[in-house]
Enzyme design. Sequence first.
Site, PDB file in Angstrom:
ATOM      1  CG  HIS A  70      -0.359   0.035   2.544  1.00 26.98           C
ATOM      2  ND1 HIS A  70       0.068   1.212   3.130  1.00 26.98           N
ATOM      3  CD2 HIS A  70      -0.105  -0.941   3.444  1.00 26.98           C
ATOM      4  CE1 HIS A  70       0.541   0.955   4.332  1.00 26.98           C
ATOM      5  NE2 HIS A  70       0.465  -0.348   4.549  1.00 26.98           N
ATOM      6  CG  ASP A  72      -2.749   4.058   2.665  1.00 31.67           C
ATOM      7  OD1 ASP A  72      -2.268   2.987   2.225  1.00 31.67           O
ATOM      8  OD2 ASP A  72      -3.651   4.084   3.525  1.00 31.67           O
ATOM      9  CG  ASP A  96       2.472   0.446   8.041  1.00 30.66           C
ATOM     10  OD1 ASP A  96       2.326  -0.261   7.036  1.00 30.66           O
ATOM     11  OD2 ASP A  96       1.557   0.646   8.864  1.00 30.66           O
ATOM     12  CD  GLU A 126      -3.050  -1.464   5.355  1.00 29.01           C
ATOM     13  OE1 GLU A 126      -3.120  -2.473   6.075  1.00 29.01           O
ATOM     14  OE2 GLU A 126      -2.532  -0.383   5.773  1.00 29.01           O
ATOM     15  CD  GLU A 127      -1.604   2.174   7.508  1.00 25.67           C
ATOM     16  OE1 GLU A 127      -2.341   1.694   8.400  1.00 25.67           O
ATOM     17  OE2 GLU A 127      -0.415   1.871   7.378  1.00 25.67           O
ATOM     18  CD  GLU A 155       1.218  -3.994   5.946  1.00 24.36           C
ATOM     19  OE1 GLU A 155       1.999  -3.335   6.674  1.00 24.36           O
ATOM     20  OE2 GLU A 155       0.135  -3.543   5.535  1.00 24.36           O
ATOM     21  CG  HIS A 329       0.187   2.859  12.547  1.00 28.16           C
ATOM     22  ND1 HIS A 329      -1.076   2.321  12.699  1.00 28.16           N
ATOM     23  CD2 HIS A 329       0.547   2.576  11.268  1.00 28.16           C
ATOM     24  CE1 HIS A 329      -1.455   1.741  11.572  1.00 28.16           C
ATOM     25  NE2 HIS A 329      -0.476   1.883  10.683  1.00 28.16           N
TER      26      HIS A 329
END
Length: 353
Positions: A70, A72, A96, A126-127, A155, A329
């Site tokens: 992903h 984003d 990430d 995705e987030e 990931e 994150h």
Amino acid sequence: MNALDLHADPADIACALVDIPSVSGSEAAIADAVQDALSQQKHLEVVRNGDAVLARTNLGRPSRVILAGHLDTVPVNDNLPLRRDGDVLHGLGTVDMKGGDAVFLHLAATVTEPDYDLTFVFYDCEEVEAARNGLGRIERELPDWLRGDLAIVGEPSNAVIEAGCQGTMRIEVRCGGRRAHTARAWMGVNAIHALTEPLRRLAEYRAREVEIDGLTYREGLQAVRVAGGVAGNVVPDEAVLAINFRFAPDRTAEQAEEHLRQVFDGLDLSVVDCAAGALPGLSAPTAAALVEAAGGQAAAKLGWTDVARFAALGTPAVNFGPGDPTLAHTREEHVSSTEIRRVAQALRDFLGK
């Protein structure tokens, strides 16, 4: 914005990607850069779908491998632009998962005679909530692009193959009562006090450990939120206990729900959200070959990722990417350039030249 050089060191590609802000819902700029770079590779068929970019080879190989990442990130937290400290890259998305994206983009450009046909999927959103996930849109609009014999999701996994993933289910247990003034509490029924019973069952619950394909998955059942109360002088007539269940991939979503209804038998239970897990699928020949190329070791994925989407399509899927997932994150996201290169080399050894 400078063009991406996909033939460069994958760590340098990661730096360039990190410096293109791409918070969920605002991926147009990074998708443009990725599309432009992939379109320069004459051996690839490239299409754009919203802010997702897909590319694939069509060499007539007997098997196809999908590499998906992903584009984003979560919102910026004073961690842009990228900062490079020797071998280490610091900044939003380094873990990430722009480190993994960089590996896949580098391989898309430099692996021109692979042993497998290859599909690369760089997708959006995705987030955020699952309904916006770009993979879901691609599955609806371009389903042929998600068909393969193995899917590798980039990931962060500490450069170790993490196979399958847990399922996740959120439920609410609701207890009712009767309002009354607290000066006359005996005239009411306190709904918050009624939560004692479901909380007792949670405290006594013993979670399973399940071995699948030699990997150990640990389940977990946890209260995550309590809501209730009307005012400081009112006996509450409703209370809600929110609970999260992480279940091993040998359970279907239906079996997970049935298990929770047994645990909380006699109580008012409703399912709020659910995503099934994914079996590791390491017995598939293509997956076994990847594990061998990555050093022969694999671990269970304790968490939910988009490997479950591929597993639901009948495609064995694993997580394999650079970076420590516990840093995802966080403001402190960082990844080693050496680890990015190690993942790239392992995949090159697996895919062929």
